[in-house]
Design a protein around this motif. Structure first.
Motif, PDB file in Angstrom:
ATOM      1  N   GLN A   1      23.177  29.140 -13.575  1.00 16.98           N
ATOM      2  CA  GLN A   1      23.116  27.816 -12.795  1.00 16.98           C
ATOM      3  C   GLN A   1      24.717  27.176 -12.685  1.00 16.98           C
ATOM      4  O   GLN A   1      25.476  27.070 -13.694  1.00 16.98           O
ATOM      5  CB  GLN A   1      22.533  26.801 -13.427  1.00 16.98           C
ATOM      6  CG  GLN A   1      21.012  26.967 -13.542  1.00 16.98           C
ATOM      7  CD  GLN A   1      20.080  26.062 -14.620  1.00 16.98           C
ATOM      8  OE1 GLN A   1      20.567  26.206 -15.541  1.00 16.98           O
ATOM      9  NE2 GLN A   1      18.942  25.472 -13.997  1.00 16.98           N
TER      10      GLN A   1
ATOM     11  N   ARG B   1      19.922  28.140  -6.661  1.00 13.57           N
ATOM     12  CA  ARG B   1      18.116  28.059  -6.860  1.00 13.57           C
ATOM     13  C   ARG B   1      17.419  29.032  -6.075  1.00 13.57           C
ATOM     14  O   ARG B   1      17.840  29.235  -5.006  1.00 13.57           O
ATOM     15  CB  ARG B   1      17.645  26.602  -6.689  1.00 13.57           C
ATOM     16  CG  ARG B   1      17.836  26.047  -5.497  1.00 13.57           C
ATOM     17  CD  ARG B   1      17.884  24.548  -5.446  1.00 13.57           C
ATOM     18  NE  ARG B   1      17.821  24.067  -3.918  1.00 13.57           N
ATOM     19  CZ  ARG B   1      17.968  22.697  -3.695  1.00 13.57           C
ATOM     20  NH1 ARG B   1      17.955  21.737  -4.568  1.00 13.57           N
ATOM     21  NH2 ARG B   1      18.085  22.434  -2.268  1.00 13.57           N
TER      22      ARG B   1
ATOM     23  N   GLU C   1      10.246  20.792 -13.888  1.00 14.87           N
ATOM     24  CA  GLU C   1      10.437  22.359 -14.167  1.00 14.87           C
ATOM     25  C   GLU C   1      11.557  23.071 -13.237  1.00 14.87           C
ATOM     26  O   GLU C   1      12.142  24.160 -13.360  1.00 14.87           O
ATOM     27  CB  GLU C   1       8.947  22.899 -13.814  1.00 14.87           C
ATOM     28  CG  GLU C   1       8.466  22.809 -12.412  1.00 14.87           C
ATOM     29  CD  GLU C   1       7.021  23.681 -12.323  1.00 14.87           C
ATOM     30  OE1 GLU C   1       7.031  24.646 -12.523  1.00 14.87           O
ATOM     31  OE2 GLU C   1       6.034  22.979 -11.965  1.00 14.87           O
ATOM     32  N   TYR C   2      11.756  22.318 -12.011  1.00 13.38           N
ATOM     33  CA  TYR C   2      12.768  22.846 -11.091  1.00 13.38           C
ATOM     34  C   TYR C   2      14.172  22.396 -11.522  1.00 13.38           C
ATOM     35  O   TYR C   2      15.144  22.772 -10.817  1.00 13.38           O
ATOM     36  CB  TYR C   2      12.596  22.163  -9.538  1.00 13.38           C
ATOM     37  CG  TYR C   2      11.290  22.937  -8.952  1.00 13.38           C
ATOM     38  CD1 TYR C   2      11.373  24.159  -8.282  1.00 13.38           C
ATOM     39  CD2 TYR C   2      10.216  22.116  -8.853  1.00 13.38           C
ATOM     40  CE1 TYR C   2      10.471  24.662  -7.878  1.00 13.38           C
ATOM     41  CE2 TYR C   2       8.971  22.673  -8.427  1.00 13.38           C
ATOM     42  CZ  TYR C   2       8.995  23.951  -7.667  1.00 13.38           C
ATOM     43  OH  TYR C   2       8.134  24.601  -7.000  1.00 13.38           O
ATOM     44  N   LEU C   3      14.367  21.634 -12.661  1.00  8.41           N
ATOM     45  CA  LEU C   3      15.548  21.232 -13.252  1.00  8.41           C
ATOM     46  C   LEU C   3      15.903  21.925 -14.344  1.00  8.41           C
ATOM     47  O   LEU C   3      16.688  21.383 -15.172  1.00  8.41           O
ATOM     48  CB  LEU C   3      15.676  19.699 -13.217  1.00  8.41           C
ATOM     49  CG  LEU C   3      15.493  19.072 -11.793  1.00  8.41           C
ATOM     50  CD1 LEU C   3      15.678  17.563 -12.145  1.00  8.41           C
ATOM     51  CD2 LEU C   3      16.507  19.475 -11.078  1.00  8.41           C
TER      52      LEU C   3
ATOM     53  N   HIS D   1      10.292  27.126  -3.077  1.00 11.74           N
ATOM     54  CA  HIS D   1      11.060  26.053  -3.621  1.00 11.74           C
ATOM     55  C   HIS D   1      10.643  24.885  -2.933  1.00 11.74           C
ATOM     56  O   HIS D   1      10.723  25.096  -1.511  1.00 11.74           O
ATOM     57  CB  HIS D   1      12.668  26.137  -3.430  1.00 11.74           C
ATOM     58  CG  HIS D   1      13.234  25.234  -4.582  1.00 11.74           C
ATOM     59  ND1 HIS D   1      13.386  23.911  -4.011  1.00 11.74           N
ATOM     60  CD2 HIS D   1      13.753  25.207  -5.699  1.00 11.74           C
ATOM     61  CE1 HIS D   1      14.229  23.193  -4.891  1.00 11.74           C
ATOM     62  NE2 HIS D   1      14.378  23.966  -6.027  1.00 11.74           N
ATOM     63  N   PRO D   2      10.313  23.776  -3.274  1.00  9.51           N
ATOM     64  CA  PRO D   2       9.798  22.524  -2.194  1.00  9.51           C
ATOM     65  C   PRO D   2      11.029  22.385  -1.345  1.00  9.51           C
ATOM     66  O   PRO D   2      10.763  21.585  -0.299  1.00  9.51           O
ATOM     67  CB  PRO D   2       9.705  21.304  -3.141  1.00  9.51           C
ATOM     68  CG  PRO D   2       9.601  21.952  -4.668  1.00  9.51           C
ATOM     69  CD  PRO D   2      10.260  23.349  -4.870  1.00  9.51           C
ATOM     70  N   LEU D   3      12.322  22.512  -1.704  1.00  9.14           N
ATOM     71  CA  LEU D   3      13.285  22.121  -0.634  1.00  9.14           C
ATOM     72  C   LEU D   3      13.539  23.469   0.273  1.00  9.14           C
ATOM     73  O   LEU D   3      15.084  23.483   0.634  1.00  9.14           O
ATOM     74  CB  LEU D   3      14.504  21.584  -1.399  1.00  9.14           C
ATOM     75  CG  LEU D   3      14.073  20.227  -2.251  1.00  9.14           C
ATOM     76  CD1 LEU D   3      15.140  19.593  -2.902  1.00  9.14           C
ATOM     77  CD2 LEU D   3      13.564  19.190  -1.134  1.00  9.14           C
TER      78      LEU D   3
ATOM     79  N   ASP E   1      16.723  15.603  -7.012  1.00 12.48           N
ATOM     80  CA  ASP E   1      16.242  15.229  -5.603  1.00 12.48           C
ATOM     81  C   ASP E   1      14.684  14.634  -6.126  1.00 12.48           C
ATOM     82  O   ASP E   1      14.154  15.189  -7.018  1.00 12.48           O
ATOM     83  CB  ASP E   1      16.150  16.536  -4.862  1.00 12.48           C
ATOM     84  CG  ASP E   1      15.503  16.220  -3.439  1.00 12.48           C
ATOM     85  OD1 ASP E   1      16.433  16.425  -2.448  1.00 12.48           O
ATOM     86  OD2 ASP E   1      14.396  15.693  -3.299  1.00 12.48           O
TER      87      ASP E   1
ATOM     88  N   ALA F   1      12.297  14.946  -4.678  1.00 12.34           N
ATOM     89  CA  ALA F   1      10.960  15.865  -4.319  1.00 12.34           C
ATOM     90  C   ALA F   1      10.924  16.889  -5.630  1.00 12.34           C
ATOM     91  O   ALA F   1       9.736  17.477  -5.749  1.00 12.34           O
ATOM     92  CB  ALA F   1      11.382  16.569  -3.270  1.00 12.34           C
ATOM     93  N   LEU F   2      11.697  16.877  -6.508  1.00 10.06           N
ATOM     94  CA  LEU F   2      11.693  17.845  -7.558  1.00 10.06           C
ATOM     95  C   LEU F   2      11.178  17.459  -8.901  1.00 10.06           C
ATOM     96  O   LEU F   2      11.838  16.379  -9.186  1.00 10.06           O
ATOM     97  CB  LEU F   2      12.999  18.679  -7.717  1.00 10.06           C
ATOM     98  CG  LEU F   2      13.612  19.292  -6.427  1.00 10.06           C
ATOM     99  CD1 LEU F   2      15.042  20.012  -6.905  1.00 10.06           C
ATOM    100  CD2 LEU F   2      12.769  20.235  -5.851  1.00 10.06           C
TER     101      LEU F   2
END
Lengths: 421, 229
Positions: free
Chosen positions: B121, B187, A99-101, B28-30, A93, A95-96
């Motif tokens: 994951q 997540r 580190e979020y991946l 989380h940003p989302l 995304d 926005a990510l």
């Protein structure tokens, strides 16, 4: 006109956002010349043809050399890798950030770390777009993430991937032996601070009474004073009333630093100063020359900080605080034809036997190849009367001691040899 | 003017920036929507821990040997009841499902890390009844005691220090860490460490129940507040 400008600005903004949307983040992985590119996709079929991609890379980047592209079957058959691949498909995304991946599974982390110099190109369909990510051995996060619009034209698609993600300078790939050697080599910038580092140096410099950035009027009366009749000056508080203040100097020093932090230095300074005799005074007709040799021996405390700039260059900055003894040795001679000196000559001015003083200053040492140094130093040096004499009742009536406050500013450039234990 | 500004800067610095401050939660940003009625819960079977169990046994008049088991199972039941009140369609993911995954630590702050088990994951976990939940609330730890401070449990700099002070018993307290897990995209949406204190008058099982109810409420409020706008 204004409208046109606004339109252009809007267009530019649109271009910027569309560009920014293409690449979510880019941590600039190394692009190899003659790279091995492994295409990894969770989809049943790769969106690009490996052969087309290679041709596009060659077309788009003149430094690409002869890249080889293939599907990364090993990872497509691996269930842990495929779990992550599907996960990434859902999680990429704009926005990510990376580190979020992050890859969490230890087995896949180990696989990424053993990629060596292969580049993994991750491609996954996501709606009307294709998500693109690049992995290399240096990180368990994707190094690059972005997306491009889907395109049935495989050549155009490959071109788009090549121009968006594989432009930039390429690097020559190392051979197996070179990689091994590089891994075994100690880091240039990693080194321990030596316990003790010593140096010896010789410096040539210059000193003057006028300290830079201070008003000249402070020194004017001393600097411009002249000696009449062998002993008469405006005042006698500074030796610069009698002798020239701006002269070259020679410095020799021997120092050492413990743990790169605190140290001691022994120093010797030599200079020759001419007495400023009044040329209009006829008493000096008998005189051939009249000079004083300045000898100073001092001990400095040093505080230091060293910066490792390159493997072959260290720079140390030093703060110098010291004390010193100064001796002024007179060298006077009359003309050969003078039989009997004048009375004034016999009762001429005498300086104290020794003066005590202090030094405050700073230095920078540029040490090349750990041994050969160039040092620059500057500071303020004083010499005055002996401060340890007990005051007596007659002190007020006693004559002022000549040169009770003789201050100069010095600067020097030295050649040094360093060695460390 | 300048002096005023400088004083103001120093005051703001003293109040905000320069004192020790922690971030006790991370979104989380989302994370855009908190759970409504549907939620699954996991971890409760193993999360509850009672500290000072002898003291509790004495106060609650139960046998010291079984205090740990009795109190924690009571608290677990109370907690699930309370959560069911808030989320009527509450289901559970068996602890064993989540515990099968390795323990990982998650960073909330420069000094605050929580430890817990998180699903892999790419793999969605299932409820005990076989359905697949959208959101799972994973309870990592739920420590019950007196006058507990979460810094001493979760600040990386402080956890290895020996606590010399004698235990006090002014407040009944609970420290709990949890993660709201997005089971569809695997997540963490929201993670937090919370601390609640409740003054002790005369300790009874009702007090324990109200402590647990407060904790459950606190989780709900935090899940709402953690949503990223």
């Amino acid at each position: 006109m204004k409208r046109a400008m606004a339109f252009i600005l809007a267009l530019l903004a649109l271009a910027a956002t569309s560009l920014a949307k293409d690449v979510y983040f880019n941590k600039h992985p190394v692009l190899w010349e003659n790279a091995d590119i492994l295409i990894w996709t969770p989809d049943a079929q790769s969106p690009v043809d490996p052969r087309e991609l290679c041709l596009s890379l060659k077309r788009n980047n003149s430094g690409a050399g002869e890249p080889k592209c293939r599907l990364f079957g090993e990872w497509e058959r691996d269930s842990v890798a495929m779990h992550y691949a599907r996960w990434l498909q859902k999680n990429m995304d704009p926005a990510l950030d990376e580190e979020y991946l992050h890859i969490r599974h230890p087995a896949l982390m180990a696989k990424v770390q053993s990629l060596e110099d292969n580049i993994v190109l991750y491609l996954a369909e996501s709606g009307d777009n294709i998500n693109v990510a690049i992995f290399d051995e240096t990180s368990t996060n994707p190094k690059v993430a972005g997306s491009i619009a889907k395109n049935a034209d495989k050549v155009a698609l490959a071109d788009k991937i090549a121009s968006t993600f594989f432009s930039g300078k390429t690097k020559r790939r190392l051979s197996k032996e070179e990689r091994q050697k590089l891994q075994d080599e100690p880091d240039d910038l990693y080194q321990e601070v030596p316990k003790f580092r010593a140096w010896a140096g010789v410096a040539f410099g210059y000193s003057q009474a006028h300290i830079p950035l201070t008003p000249y009027t402070w020194y004017k009366s001393h600097v411009e004073s002249e000696v009449r009749n062998y002993r008469i000056t405006k005042d006698s508080v500074s030796l610069w009333n009698f002798i020239d203040d701006s002269d070259p100097l020679l410095n020799a020093y021997l120092g050492g630093i413990w743990y790169g932090f605190i140290g001691l230095e022994l120093q010797y300074r030599f200079a020759k100063h001419r007495v400023k005799t009044d040329d209009d005074d006829p008493v000096y007709d008998e005189l051939d020359h009249w000079d004083f040799y300045q000898h100073e021996i001092g001990l400095n405390a040093l505080f230091s900080r060293t910066y490792n700039i390159k493997s072959w260059l260290d720079i140390s900055l030093l703060l110098i605080l010291g004390f010193q003894y100064s001796f002024f040795v007179e060298d006077i001679a009359l003309n050969d034809d003078v039989k009997e000196p004048s009375r004034a000559y016999k009762v001429r001015i005498r300086f104290e036997e020794a003066y005590k003083g202090g030094v405050i200053g700073g230095a920078a040492q540029f040490v090349f190849k750990k041994h050969y140094g160039i040092g620059i130093r500057t500071g303020i040096s004083t010499r005055g009367r002996d401060m340890y004499v007990d005051p007596t009742p007659e002190a007020a009536a006693a004559p002022t001691i000549i040169g009770g406050s003789t201050i100069d500013w010095f600067v020097g450039l030295g050649l040094e040899y360093h060695w460390s234990l | 003017m300048f002096r005023k500004l400088a004083t103001l800067c120093i005051a703001v610095c003293a109040l905000v920036g320069c004192g020790p401050s922690y971030h006790w939660s991370k979104s989380h940003p989302l994370y855009k929507q908190p759970p409504y009625s549907a939620l699954s819960i996991s971890g409760t079977q193993n999360a509850f821990v009672l500290t000072r169990s002898k003291w509790f046994a004495k106060k609650l008049e139960i046998a010291p040997e079984s205090a740990q088991v009795q109190v924690t199972s009571f608290c677990e039941r109370a907690f699930l009841d309370e959560m069911r009140r808030a989320y009527p369609a509450l289901k559970d993911v068996p602890d064993a499902t989540i515990n099968a995954y390795p323990e990982e630590s998650q960073k909330l702050d420069d000094r605050i890390f929580i430890k817990g088990h998180f699903p892999e994951q790419g793999i969605a976990v299932k409820n005990a009844d076989g359905s697949t939940p959208a959101l799972v609330l994973i309870i990592h730890e739920f420590i019950i005691g007196t006058d507990l401070k979460r810094e001493l449990y979760y600040d990386y700099d402080l956890i290895h220090k020996e606590n010399e002070e004698k235990p006090t018993s002014k407040n009944l307290s609970a420290i709990f860490s949890y993660t709201l897990w997005d089971n569809e995209r695997q997540r963490p949406l929201f993670s937090a460490v919370e601390e609640i204190q409740q003054p002790i008058v005369k300790l009874s099982m009702d007090d324990m129940k109200s402590l647990i109810a407060t904790a459950a409420r606190k989780i709900r409020i935090s899940l709402y507040e953690g949503v990223q706008k």
